[in-house]
Design an enzyme around this catalytic site. Sequence first.
Site, PDB file in Angstrom:
ATOM      1  N   PRO A   5       7.348  11.578 -23.189  1.00 25.85           N
ATOM      2  CA  PRO A   5       6.468  11.339 -24.335  1.00 25.85           C
ATOM      3  C   PRO A   5       7.183  10.841 -25.594  1.00 25.85           C
ATOM      4  CG  PRO A   5       6.750  13.685 -23.912  1.00 25.85           C
ATOM      5  CD  PRO A   5       7.317  12.975 -22.732  1.00 25.85           C
ATOM      6  N   ASN A   6       6.493   9.948 -26.265  1.00 27.15           N
ATOM      7  CA  ASN A   6       6.902   9.372 -27.553  1.00 27.15           C
ATOM      8  C   ASN A   6       8.064   8.381 -27.468  1.00 27.15           C
ATOM      9  OD1 ASN A   6       4.945  10.847 -29.168  1.00 27.15           O
ATOM     10  ND2 ASN A   6       6.168  12.656 -28.691  1.00 27.15           N
ATOM     11  N   ARG A  14      10.357   4.991 -34.255  1.00 24.35           N
ATOM     12  CA  ARG A  14      10.305   6.459 -34.357  1.00 24.35           C
ATOM     13  C   ARG A  14      11.630   7.045 -34.859  1.00 24.35           C
ATOM     14  NH1 ARG A  14      10.968  10.480 -29.234  1.00 24.35           N
ATOM     15  NH2 ARG A  14      10.434  12.408 -30.316  1.00 24.35           N
ATOM     16  N   TYR A  47      17.042   8.362 -33.542  1.00 22.83           N
ATOM     17  CA  TYR A  47      16.981   7.682 -32.238  1.00 22.83           C
ATOM     18  C   TYR A  47      17.458   6.233 -32.252  1.00 22.83           C
ATOM     19  CZ  TYR A  47      14.247  11.816 -31.106  1.00 22.83           C
ATOM     20  OH  TYR A  47      13.851  13.118 -30.910  1.00 22.83           O
ATOM     21  N   ASN A  80      14.748  10.722 -19.070  1.00 19.42           N
ATOM     22  CA  ASN A  80      14.711  11.274 -20.417  1.00 19.42           C
ATOM     23  C   ASN A  80      13.302  11.830 -20.564  1.00 19.42           C
ATOM     24  OD1 ASN A  80      14.618  11.985 -23.077  1.00 19.42           O
ATOM     25  ND2 ASN A  80      15.397  10.028 -23.872  1.00 19.42           N
ATOM     26  N   ALA A  89      10.273  15.519 -25.166  1.00 21.76           N
ATOM     27  CA  ALA A  89       9.967  16.917 -25.515  1.00 21.76           C
ATOM     28  C   ALA A  89       9.665  17.774 -24.293  1.00 21.76           C
ATOM     29  CB  ALA A  89       8.795  16.951 -26.493  1.00 21.76           C
ATOM     30  N   GLU A 119      19.866  13.664 -16.178  1.00 25.82           N
ATOM     31  CA  GLU A 119      19.090  13.860 -17.411  1.00 25.82           C
ATOM     32  C   GLU A 119      19.822  13.203 -18.570  1.00 25.82           C
ATOM     33  OE1 GLU A 119      18.867  18.002 -18.390  1.00 25.82           O
ATOM     34  OE2 GLU A 119      17.902  17.637 -20.324  1.00 25.82           O
ATOM     35  N   HIS A 133      19.648  12.027 -22.893  1.00 20.20           N
ATOM     36  CA  HIS A 133      19.016  12.106 -24.212  1.00 20.20           C
ATOM     37  C   HIS A 133      19.760  11.192 -25.167  1.00 20.20           C
ATOM     38  CE1 HIS A 133      16.575  15.458 -22.968  1.00 20.20           C
ATOM     39  NE2 HIS A 133      17.655  15.961 -22.396  1.00 20.20           N
ATOM     40  N   ARG A 145      20.749  19.851 -32.748  1.00 16.88           N
ATOM     41  CA  ARG A 145      19.450  19.799 -33.416  1.00 16.88           C
ATOM     42  C   ARG A 145      18.782  21.182 -33.439  1.00 16.88           C
ATOM     43  NH1 ARG A 145      16.127  14.867 -31.283  1.00 16.88           N
ATOM     44  NH2 ARG A 145      14.979  15.368 -33.194  1.00 16.88           N
TER      45      ARG A 145
HETATM   46  C1  DQA Z   1      15.098  13.275 -26.766  1.00 19.79           C
HETATM   47  C2  DQA Z   1      15.349  14.648 -27.403  1.00 19.79           C
HETATM   48  C3  DQA Z   1      14.108  15.516 -27.340  1.00 19.79           C
HETATM   49  O1  DQA Z   1      14.354  16.767 -27.960  1.00 19.79           O
HETATM   50  C4  DQA Z   1      12.961  14.845 -28.064  1.00 19.79           C
HETATM   51  O2  DQA Z   1      11.777  15.627 -27.948  1.00 19.79           O
HETATM   52  C5  DQA Z   1      12.736  13.450 -27.628  1.00 19.79           C
HETATM   53  C6  DQA Z   1      13.891  12.589 -27.376  1.00 19.79           C
HETATM   54  C7  DQA Z   1      16.300  12.331 -26.922  1.00 19.79           C
HETATM   55  O3  DQA Z   1      16.358  11.343 -26.205  1.00 19.79           O
HETATM   56  O4  DQA Z   1      17.160  12.569 -27.773  1.00 19.79           O
HETATM   57  O5  DQA Z   1      11.606  12.984 -27.540  1.00 19.79           O
HETATM   58  O6  DQA Z   1      14.880  13.468 -25.373  1.00 19.79           O
END
Ligand code: DQA
Length: 170
Positions: A33-34, A41, A46, A97, A100, A121, A123, A130
């Site tokens: 998501p997002n 964003r 990011y 990735n 959240a 995985e 990020h 964080r």
């Molecule tokens: C994320 C880190 C997560 O905590 C966050 O909710 C994201 C992006 C990252 O790529 O740093 O949406 O996965």
Amino acid sequence: MTAALVVIDKYRTGLNGVSSHSSLIKVLVLHGPNLNLLGAREPGIYGSVTLAEIDSMLVAEANQLQAEVEAMQSNHEGVLVDAIQAAKTKFQGILINAGAYTHTSVALRDAIAAVKMPTVEVHLSNIYQRESFRHHSYIASVAIGQISGFGVQSYRLGLHALIHHIRHSN
Ligand code: DQA
């Protein structure tokens, strides 16, 4: 939802001039998501690279590694679960990735455990620098490894690690 696909030569010519079938590794790239908002964003966290640019980079990188990637993004947990369940028939590994959902989703964790596919995985941000709610990952215990904090390079490094793992475990 974004999708990117590249197919590279399935046949390579050996030293003796005879074409041989090389093992074409197919990797499913999942963005949670997002991540469709990347570029706009929270760029301070990011970066300014868009998801389409990340997918293009992964396609090119996979090509270099004699592999193929197919990428998809979803804001919906069940869609991601469905994609993981369906991956077994078409892919040898998953680069994820989960956004959240990393910190909340037992369902994604269980899907990865169920298909028993090598999963890396990634990020963009360093989740351990964080908020404390980002310090726990449900994915980590079913992944072969995690790469966090290198921005777009996390995806590139993760793809390399996953393909290396698949190649050397076959
Ligand atoms: C994320 C880190 C997560 O905590 C966050 O909710 C994201 C992006 C990252 O790529 O740093 O949406 O996965």
